[in-house]
Design an enzyme around this catalytic site. Sequence first.
Site, PDB file in Angstrom:
ATOM      1  N   LYS A 202       0.696  -1.186   0.069  1.00 56.70           N
ATOM      2  CA  LYS A 202      -0.008   0.021   0.039  1.00 56.70           C
ATOM      3  C   LYS A 202       0.869   1.137   0.017  1.00 56.70           C
ATOM      4  O   LYS A 202       0.695   2.126  -0.586  1.00 56.70           O
ATOM      5  CB  LYS A 202      -0.925   0.086   1.026  1.00 56.70           C
ATOM      6  CG  LYS A 202      -2.185   0.931   1.216  1.00 56.70           C
ATOM      7  CD  LYS A 202      -3.139   0.780   2.367  1.00 56.70           C
ATOM      8  CE  LYS A 202      -3.978   1.811   2.372  1.00 56.70           C
ATOM      9  NZ  LYS A 202      -5.124   1.581   3.448  1.00 56.70           N
ATOM     10  N   GLU A 208       9.499  -5.820   4.397  1.00 55.63           N
ATOM     11  CA  GLU A 208       9.785  -7.034   4.016  1.00 55.63           C
ATOM     12  C   GLU A 208       9.364  -7.333   2.755  1.00 55.63           C
ATOM     13  O   GLU A 208      10.325  -7.922   1.833  1.00 55.63           O
ATOM     14  CB  GLU A 208       8.526  -8.026   4.826  1.00 55.63           C
ATOM     15  CG  GLU A 208       8.816  -8.012   6.243  1.00 55.63           C
ATOM     16  CD  GLU A 208       8.332  -6.820   7.079  1.00 55.63           C
ATOM     17  OE1 GLU A 208       7.851  -5.987   6.587  1.00 55.63           O
ATOM     18  OE2 GLU A 208       8.426  -7.100   8.370  1.00 55.63           O
ATOM     19  N   GLY A 263      -5.499  -2.864   4.482  1.00 54.54           N
ATOM     20  CA  GLY A 263      -4.695  -4.241   4.195  1.00 54.54           C
ATOM     21  C   GLY A 263      -5.243  -5.243   4.196  1.00 54.54           C
ATOM     22  O   GLY A 263      -5.307  -6.232   3.446  1.00 54.54           O
ATOM     23  N   ARG A 264      -6.144  -5.526   5.323  1.00 57.28           N
ATOM     24  CA  ARG A 264      -6.902  -6.732   5.579  1.00 57.28           C
ATOM     25  C   ARG A 264      -8.021  -6.885   4.618  1.00 57.28           C
ATOM     26  O   ARG A 264      -8.734  -8.191   4.730  1.00 57.28           O
ATOM     27  CB  ARG A 264      -7.043  -7.240   6.925  1.00 57.28           C
ATOM     28  CG  ARG A 264      -7.414  -6.160   7.751  1.00 57.28           C
ATOM     29  CD  ARG A 264      -7.277  -6.548   9.306  1.00 57.28           C
ATOM     30  NE  ARG A 264      -8.051  -5.263  10.131  1.00 57.28           N
ATOM     31  CZ  ARG A 264      -7.270  -4.399  10.633  1.00 57.28           C
ATOM     32  NH1 ARG A 264      -6.193  -4.165   9.952  1.00 57.28           N
ATOM     33  NH2 ARG A 264      -7.970  -3.231  11.113  1.00 57.28           N
ATOM     34  N   GLU A 349      -6.581  -8.709  13.962  1.00 55.57           N
ATOM     35  CA  GLU A 349      -6.061  -7.196  13.812  1.00 55.57           C
ATOM     36  C   GLU A 349      -7.087  -6.297  13.821  1.00 55.57           C
ATOM     37  O   GLU A 349      -6.920  -5.221  14.570  1.00 55.57           O
ATOM     38  CB  GLU A 349      -5.425  -7.213  12.435  1.00 55.57           C
ATOM     39  CG  GLU A 349      -4.374  -6.037  12.294  1.00 55.57           C
ATOM     40  CD  GLU A 349      -3.274  -6.116  11.253  1.00 55.57           C
ATOM     41  OE1 GLU A 349      -2.290  -6.175  11.328  1.00 55.57           O
ATOM     42  OE2 GLU A 349      -3.818  -6.156   9.639  1.00 55.57           O
ATOM     43  N   HIS A 380      -6.609 -34.940  13.702  1.00 53.43           N
ATOM     44  CA  HIS A 380      -5.305 -35.782  14.217  1.00 53.43           C
ATOM     45  C   HIS A 380      -4.401 -34.960  15.111  1.00 53.43           C
ATOM     46  O   HIS A 380      -3.136 -35.379  15.181  1.00 53.43           O
ATOM     47  CB  HIS A 380      -4.753 -36.387  13.209  1.00 53.43           C
ATOM     48  CG  HIS A 380      -5.428 -37.673  12.550  1.00 53.43           C
ATOM     49  ND1 HIS A 380      -5.380 -38.722  12.837  1.00 53.43           N
ATOM     50  CD2 HIS A 380      -6.653 -37.491  11.670  1.00 53.43           C
ATOM     51  CE1 HIS A 380      -6.177 -39.733  12.319  1.00 53.43           C
ATOM     52  NE2 HIS A 380      -7.149 -38.717  11.452  1.00 53.43           N
ATOM     53  N   LYS A 488       8.022  -1.776  14.618  1.00 50.81           N
ATOM     54  CA  LYS A 488       8.718  -1.592  13.441  1.00 50.81           C
ATOM     55  C   LYS A 488       9.704  -0.499  13.685  1.00 50.81           C
ATOM     56  O   LYS A 488      10.904  -0.522  13.315  1.00 50.81           O
ATOM     57  CB  LYS A 488       7.896  -0.975  12.358  1.00 50.81           C
ATOM     58  CG  LYS A 488       6.827  -1.906  11.754  1.00 50.81           C
ATOM     59  CD  LYS A 488       6.103  -1.102  10.664  1.00 50.81           C
ATOM     60  CE  LYS A 488       4.874  -1.852  10.378  1.00 50.81           C
ATOM     61  NZ  LYS A 488       4.067  -1.217   9.422  1.00 50.81           N
TER      62      LYS A 488
END
Lengths: 496, 496
Positions: A202, A208, A263-264, A349, A380, A488
């Site tokens: 964005k 990253e 973002g999400r 978030e 399992h 950050k």
Amino acid sequence: MPRPDTLPAWQQLMAHREVVGAGRVPSSHWTPGEPGWLQVAAGPLHADLSRHRIDPRGLELLVELAEQAGVRTRLARMLRGDIVNPTEGRAALHTALRGEGPLQVDGGDLRAGIDTGIAAQARMAEAIRSGEWRLASGEAVRHVVNLGIGGSDLGPALALEALAAQADGPACHCVADLDARALHAVLAACDPAATLFVVCSKTFGTLETLANAGRARAWLRVAGLPEAQLHRHFAGVTAAPDRAAQWGVPAAQCLHFGEWVGGRYSLWSAVSLVLQVACGPQVLQGLHAGARAIDTHFAEAPAHANLPLLMGLLGVWYRNFMGAQTHAVLPYAAPLRQLPAYLQQLEMESLGKSVDLDGNAVDWDTGGVIFGAAGSHAQHAFMQLLHQGTLLLPSDIILFDDTTADEPALNANALAQAQVLAEGGRVAAAPGEHGVLPGGQPVSLIQAATLDAETLGALLACYEHKVFTQACVWHINPFDQWGVELGKQVARELQR
Amino acid sequence: MPRPDTLPAWQQLMAHREVVGAGRVPSSHWTPGEPGWLQVAAGPLHADLSRHRIDPRGLELLVELAEQAGVRTRLARMLRGDIVNPTEGRAALHTALRGEGPLQVDGGDLRAGIDTGIAAQARMAEAIRSGEWRLASGEAVRHVVNLGIGGSDLGPALALEALAAQADGPACHCVADLDARALHAVLAACDPAATLFVVCSKTFGTLETLANAGRARAWLRVAGLPEAQLHRHFAGVTAAPDRAAQWGVPAAQCLHFGEWVGGRYSLWSAVSLVLQVACGPQVLQGLHAGARAIDTHFAEAPAHANLPLLMGLLGVWYRNFMGAQTHAVLPYAAPLRQLPAYLQQLEMESLGKSVDLDGNAVDWDTGGVIFGAAGSHAQHAFMQLLHQGTLLLPSDIILFDDTTADEPALNANALAQAQVLAEGGRVAAAPGEHGVLPGGQPVSLIQAATLDAETLGALLACYEHKVFTQACVWHINPFDQWGVELGKQVARELQR
């Protein structure tokens, strides 16, 4: 809108929980409704909510809570583009991205801009798919690597795997981790001369993502591709095209999305480019149509038959009145194994807040932990704790009718888990009390005919509105995420 | 051993929590120990446990709790092969699989049998790696697909990805899901004539695994491989070799493990075959050496410097005295992204119990929910809730010194998250209280020089003994899993 604990329905629910009993309670102590109650249809989804620890009176109070908390009013404000994210001064218009018809915001029609964006994305996807997009050496694109993190990764990664059966374009991958080994594990199977990178950020400043984009460029250089043509190996998806250009993605190779897309929620924006490259134009139409059906349903269906609203209210019930801190998501469909991770971001978030919309510290519990796995795996691995542990742990079991033709045991297991979680039973082979499953675990069964773009879009939109409902009741802003910024900043200081 | 809530230390801890304060408490209300306290070395691991909401007195009481609960006595019983899994009448001897020296159990030496098994596994792995193992068409093995679920999948899948840097053998994959799409997604990249399937099932009766083995056989048939030679495409790893033979895996192609190896501990058994095929013989030696170092540490280190013991006691502290239902695992290493799923099984299946060793219903909380993701991903997904949510949510941040050479920001972010979780702070850009991070979240920093077989083995053993410690305090059996049986039975009934 007032704080929830002052609402009459909240206080009545507080008293009502004494009737139902908080925490993990064996199924024999349940007082649910009539058989066949709480069957809800929503777009292509059908939900069986009958296995919840709520009685008709409790449900009535939850519905009143939603009214008193102003869920409908806040939804109307969101849909029409009001600033529903006040701490960032932004609207939240992901519904507009998949919507139809005119939408007047700030005196202008947003629809034209959205349609232009969708058309630009379709042209770019088609250019990549058709071979019209030529890379540095003149080759067509055979591999696409999406570089993004958080919402710029989880949505595309989930959708690519969920809809892999429809993929007929270049081989598409997603890489997010700052650890270089993640990128290199993917690049080991790619040919540099035929690989395009889609840089999704964005701000076009995500540490990253830019680290991985830099590594990608170095990898292309090492492969001997001509420096002057390297830019042909990069497309950008961003709200900051200037910064993308500065980094080296030409404006003509950039798609944009607005500041009003969180973002999400960005799978509904041009962040879906990689999915469209893999699966073609129909996939977005299906995804959007499914989500739109749920948007309409959420806005229009009566409360007792409104799936996202009920999912949100049940979430509030277990979190605030029954003491549950967690919620499991269990898709009985291998291609949906990344759904829990996607929903983990969406819900945690959005709802991990302890300051309310008035800027006051909350006195009530907000978001809990979402976790899960494909149902087969979960059985399992960690389901033992749901069956015989001490925690009240609600879950969503998701299944698709058409898997039965291929493997009847898959849905039989999904239904059996729902039954045993709710009703309990006894394992004959175990000694004494060790074989007792107390039951009493709440389960939503969410079902669709098949796993396709439309049902995926509907599922995701359902959870978005579930989260929105919880945020309304909790009187918090689900659209910001200030808590992630400090780490950050401190990391940058530690590196100095 | 008595129930925990009757132990003096438990009752003193109950009183002591009033001093420290339960639930999420801002960091300014902490009363931790001296700077530099709770630094623990264990084999190749170093742990900084200074960011926990425990004061010296609380720690003292936890250590007393471990003594009063008889952790050391129970460990000695486990190590010497006593029936520590009474509901199944079995020992739990995963430590023996990675151990050294004689071990007398039931009048015989177990070591010889274990060594024979390890040698048989090494021979089989080497035959596959060297090309000596010929498939139906006479080809050597170029692809290996491990078919297993739960412990027969999570361990191999985790280790294969974690140690991918050491892989120099055939390409190895793991498939578990009952949904056929999981297997077919992997087979799309495999050549039938060159693909070996390793069928891992303790009982050789696991529905999901046998369904996938059947599909694998059908896929080989469709490829036209000679029916009489199809068995060459299958190896078996099982405690029921007769049933494997019945299914069609010849005895000479089967590796065995004992009934005394629980599914979630089976990476220490021949279930590691696929890892050894991928990485060669050294990998198991490293894995075992790392785990063995922790076994020794756990048995011998004093309580205040005993990493698994402290991890377990802190788990009890947060679960029973502070109200936490969840615990996050955050490896800052992309190849460890499957670690949270592995630990989810280990901890939740072991500790999801509500009947104690005396057969009585527990009156105290037992196992909580483990979840997590690679640290980079987590920061951009669910960490918001840890920073600004209302839940007390302890986490383990795992990092490796040598990643810094390649990407200094990775560990800087790991350390920054630890600092901000514990100490909190303020985001300047956010309005008012919305920028406040209260801190007060407990964090263990677990560090090693590099991610290799030895550190992986040490990490896994640490968590195993953490789980064991919690089980001892909670007076439950961590080695059974009766709760998973009923769902299987009901699923079969639903299919009739």
